[in-house]
Design an enzyme around this catalytic site. Sequence first.
Site, PDB file in Angstrom:
ATOM      1  N   LYS A   1     -25.741   6.243 -46.108  1.00 37.15           N
ATOM      2  CA  LYS A   1     -24.365   6.011 -45.650  1.00 37.15           C
ATOM      3  C   LYS A   1     -23.397   6.525 -46.709  1.00 37.15           C
ATOM      4  O   LYS A   1     -23.656   6.382 -47.911  1.00 37.15           O
ATOM      5  CB  LYS A   1     -24.205   4.494 -45.471  1.00 37.15           C
ATOM      6  CG  LYS A   1     -22.897   3.999 -44.868  1.00 37.15           C
ATOM      7  CD  LYS A   1     -22.953   2.462 -44.751  1.00 37.15           C
ATOM      8  CE  LYS A   1     -21.766   1.882 -44.000  1.00 37.15           C
ATOM      9  NZ  LYS A   1     -21.853   0.414 -43.850  1.00 37.15           N
TER      10      LYS A   1
ATOM     11  N   SER B   1     -20.729  -0.978 -39.526  1.00 39.98           N
ATOM     12  CA  SER B   1     -20.152   0.242 -40.055  1.00 39.98           C
ATOM     13  C   SER B   1     -21.196   1.275 -40.433  1.00 39.98           C
ATOM     14  O   SER B   1     -20.846   2.422 -40.671  1.00 39.98           O
ATOM     15  CB  SER B   1     -19.256  -0.071 -41.256  1.00 39.98           C
ATOM     16  OG  SER B   1     -20.019  -0.619 -42.315  1.00 39.98           O
TER      17      SER B   1
ATOM     18  N   SER C   1     -22.894  -5.080 -40.686  1.00 39.47           N
ATOM     19  CA  SER C   1     -22.861  -3.623 -40.581  1.00 39.47           C
ATOM     20  C   SER C   1     -24.222  -2.944 -40.570  1.00 39.47           C
ATOM     21  O   SER C   1     -24.307  -1.746 -40.304  1.00 39.47           O
ATOM     22  CB  SER C   1     -22.012  -3.034 -41.717  1.00 39.47           C
ATOM     23  OG  SER C   1     -20.646  -3.281 -41.476  1.00 39.47           O
TER      24      SER C   1
END
Lengths: 391, 391
Positions: free
Chosen positions: B32, B109, B133
Site C-alpha cells: 500500500k 483504505s 482498512s
Amino acid sequence: MTDDIGAFVPGLRVRLEGRAGGPLSGLTFAAKDLFDVAGVPTGGGNHDWPTGRPVPTRHAWAVQTLLDGGATLIGKTITDEVSLGILGENAFDGTPVNVRAPGRVPGGSSSGSAAAVAAGICDTALGTDTGGSVRVPASFCGLYGIRPTHGRLDLAGMLPQAPTSDTTGWFARDAETFAKVSSALLSEAIPTKLPDKLVVAVDTFGFADANVGAALQPMVKRLAALVGASREEIMAPQGLSVWARAQRTLQPHEAFNTFRAWLDAGNPRLAFSVARALVMGSMIAESDRVWANLMRQEARSRMAWLLKAGTILCMPTTPFPAPLRGQPLSVLDPLRDRITCLCAQGGLAGHPQVNIPGSTVDGLPVGLSIIGPRGSDATLVAVARALEKTA
Amino acid sequence: MTDDIGAFVPGLRVRLEGRAGGPLSGLTFAAKDLFDVAGVPTGGGNHDWPTGRPVPTRHAWAVQTLLDGGATLIGKTITDEVSLGILGENAFDGTPVNVRAPGRVPGGSSSGSAAAVAAGICDTALGTDTGGSVRVPASFCGLYGIRPTHGRLDLAGMLPQAPTSDTTGWFARDAETFAKVSSALLSEAIPTKLPDKLVVAVDTFGFADANVGAALQPMVKRLAALVGASREEIMAPQGLSVWARAQRTLQPHEAFNTFRAWLDAGNPRLAFSVARALVMGSMIAESDRVWANLMRQEARSRMAWLLKAGTILCMPTTPFPAPLRGQPLSVLDPLRDRITCLCAQGGLAGHPQVNIPGSTVDGLPVGLSIIGPRGSDATLVAVARALEKTA
C-alpha cells in the site's frame, strides 16, 4: 505587456470580438471563470466542477453586455475555488502574480481578473463579489473596482455562491475606462453631479493597520474637499466584528446549500480550507441564523439611515495591503477574519461600493472605499473619476 | 492474470527482488502506498502529500521483512487518501476494480492491495488497518486478511493515521500463503494447536443484513465443529453503536493531530469527504474524548474478559457485501457508519482479527471474522488454515 503572470485559466485564452462601433470599442476584457462563455466549459476554479455539466450555450449576461458594448473578450481568468476564498491562492489553477505587490497574493476570489488588469493584459475584467471578492483584489492590486448594489444586475450565467449576497463587479486601472465600462454594465450615464455629504467611518480606519489609516488620509482629505460640503464622523454602533460574525453565519450556510448536491454526488477534490468552509457552513445552527438575520435587518436599516441621497461613506477597503503568498492557514485565517470585519457590510446590506486606488504602504497598494445609497452606483463612479482628476 | 484493474499507483510498478532462498521465495507482494520503499516517494493516496517531503532512503519495516523473507515486491498500491476512507474510492488515483464484485467498491483504505491480490496479480499485499482498512476490503474482495494485535508489529516507515489504533496487516487468497506470510511478519511459527472455545457474538449477526447472517451460518457451524468444544453466545453489553461512537470520537481527533501541520502549511487538495472527516476531527470536544476514553477502557476490559486463552470470537466482518461504486455521500455515509459498528472493537481494544473468506450473498463475497486474545495472531491464522481444509 507580459501576460505570463498566470492570470488566465490554462487553455482558456479564448477570444471573442466585441460588436463594432460600440461605446467600448477598442477595449479588451477578461471574465472570471465563474461566467459562462458559450462553447467553453465554466471551470469554477475547481477541476471537479465541470465534470458532468453541459458546456454553456449562451454567454453570461455580463459577458454579452460587454461584447454588445464593443469590448473584446480575451480569456477566462483564475478564481478561488467556486468563489470561496478572499486571498486568491488556488491549489488547482495556481495563484496569479500581483504585479503591483510581487511575492504577495493578488486577493480573491476574482484573483485572475484583478491580476490581468493590473498587469495591463486587458483594460477591464469581470469579477464577482459575495463577501469581498472584487473589493479585496482591487485594494491589493491597486485598481478601481466596484461591487454594485445587490440585486441590480442580471446574474444569469454567473456561478452563484450565496445568492442573498452575490454580485457581479469589474475592475479597471484608470477612472475613465472604469466609467465607460460601468456605464455599459449599469445601463446608465455616469453623472456629473456629485454627493454633498461625506461620512467618515472612523472606527474602520482605527481597525485597519495604523500605517494603512495614515496612508489613506490624504485621499480622505481630497475626497472631503471634493464632496464634503458636510462631513461627519461615525462609528459602527454594533461593532465591526459583530457584523462580520453575522455575515460569516449567513454566507457559508447559503454557500453549502448552493453546493451540497455537488458535494454529495461527486465528493469533489477541494483545498482543505475550502472544504472546511463548506463543512462549517453545513453545521450552522438554525438559531444562529435567526439571530444573524435579525442583525442583517439592523445593518440594512443602519446603512439606509446613514446613506441618504447625496451622502457617501468612506472607509479602508482592506485593513492591510496584500499578505505574502504561501503562508500557512494559521497565519492567513486571522487575516481573513479581519478582512471580513471591513467587508461584511457589503454582503449584509447590499449597498454599492467602489474601491479607489492611489495609496500605498511600503510601496504596496491599499484602497479607499466609497459606499453610497442603494442604486447610487453611477454616482460612486462619478466620484472616483472626479477624485482622480484632483490627484 | 490481468493487471489492468487500476490497483497500482500510476508509475509505481517498482520491482524489488526478495532474498534468494527465503521461506517466501517465489511469492510476490505489493505494498500500500503508505509504506516507504527506498528511493520511491510515498504517495499517501493524495497528490499533495509527497510535496516537500524527502524521498525515503529506507524500506518500511514490513516491506524489508517480506523482502528478507524472500518475497518480491512488484509495486505500490492505491490507498484511500492518507488512509481516511473505508470504501476504496480515491478521487486522485482512481478506484481499483474488485474482480470478485464487478461494479462495486473494493473496500478501503487498503483498496489496491486487496484488489491486486483478489485479481491474482500478486500473492500477498501489505495494508494498514486503523478502523477497518484491512478487514473491510478482505471481506468485500473475498480474501484472507489480518489486523494484528495493536502494538505488536514495528510500524517504522508506515504513514500513521491514529497511532493508538494503527496496525499493519496483509492479504492472501489462500490459507497456506496466508500462513507463510503471517509467520514471516509475526516472526512466529503458525501453531497446530487450536482454541477450544468459540464465542458467537449474536448481536453482530443480527446487526448485519439478514442474508449476510444467513450466508455465514455454514461457516460458523464448521468453525464450531473445528474448535467449539465449548460454544457460547454473547451480546455486546453496551451496544455496537456506542462503541462505534467512541471510536469515531477518538480516531478522527488523532487523525487531525497527525495531519494538522500538513493541512496548515500546505492547504492540500482533498476529497470533500476526507476534508470533512478532518474538520470534524478538529472540532471534537475535550469532554467527548474523556467519555470516549473511558468507553475504550471498558471495551478493553470486556474484550479481555471474553477472550481468555483458548477462546475465539466470531462475527461478520462487514454488515453487507461491497456497495456499488460511485454512489453519493448521502448513500455511503450511513453504510460507513454501519461498518464502523462492527469494526470499532478492533481500534478500541486492539485484539487480533482475521477475516475468513468463503461465503457469498448474491455472488458477492462477505467474510467471517475471528478475534482472539491479544497476541494470539498466529493461532487465528492456524484456525483459518484448518477451517479451509474443512471446506
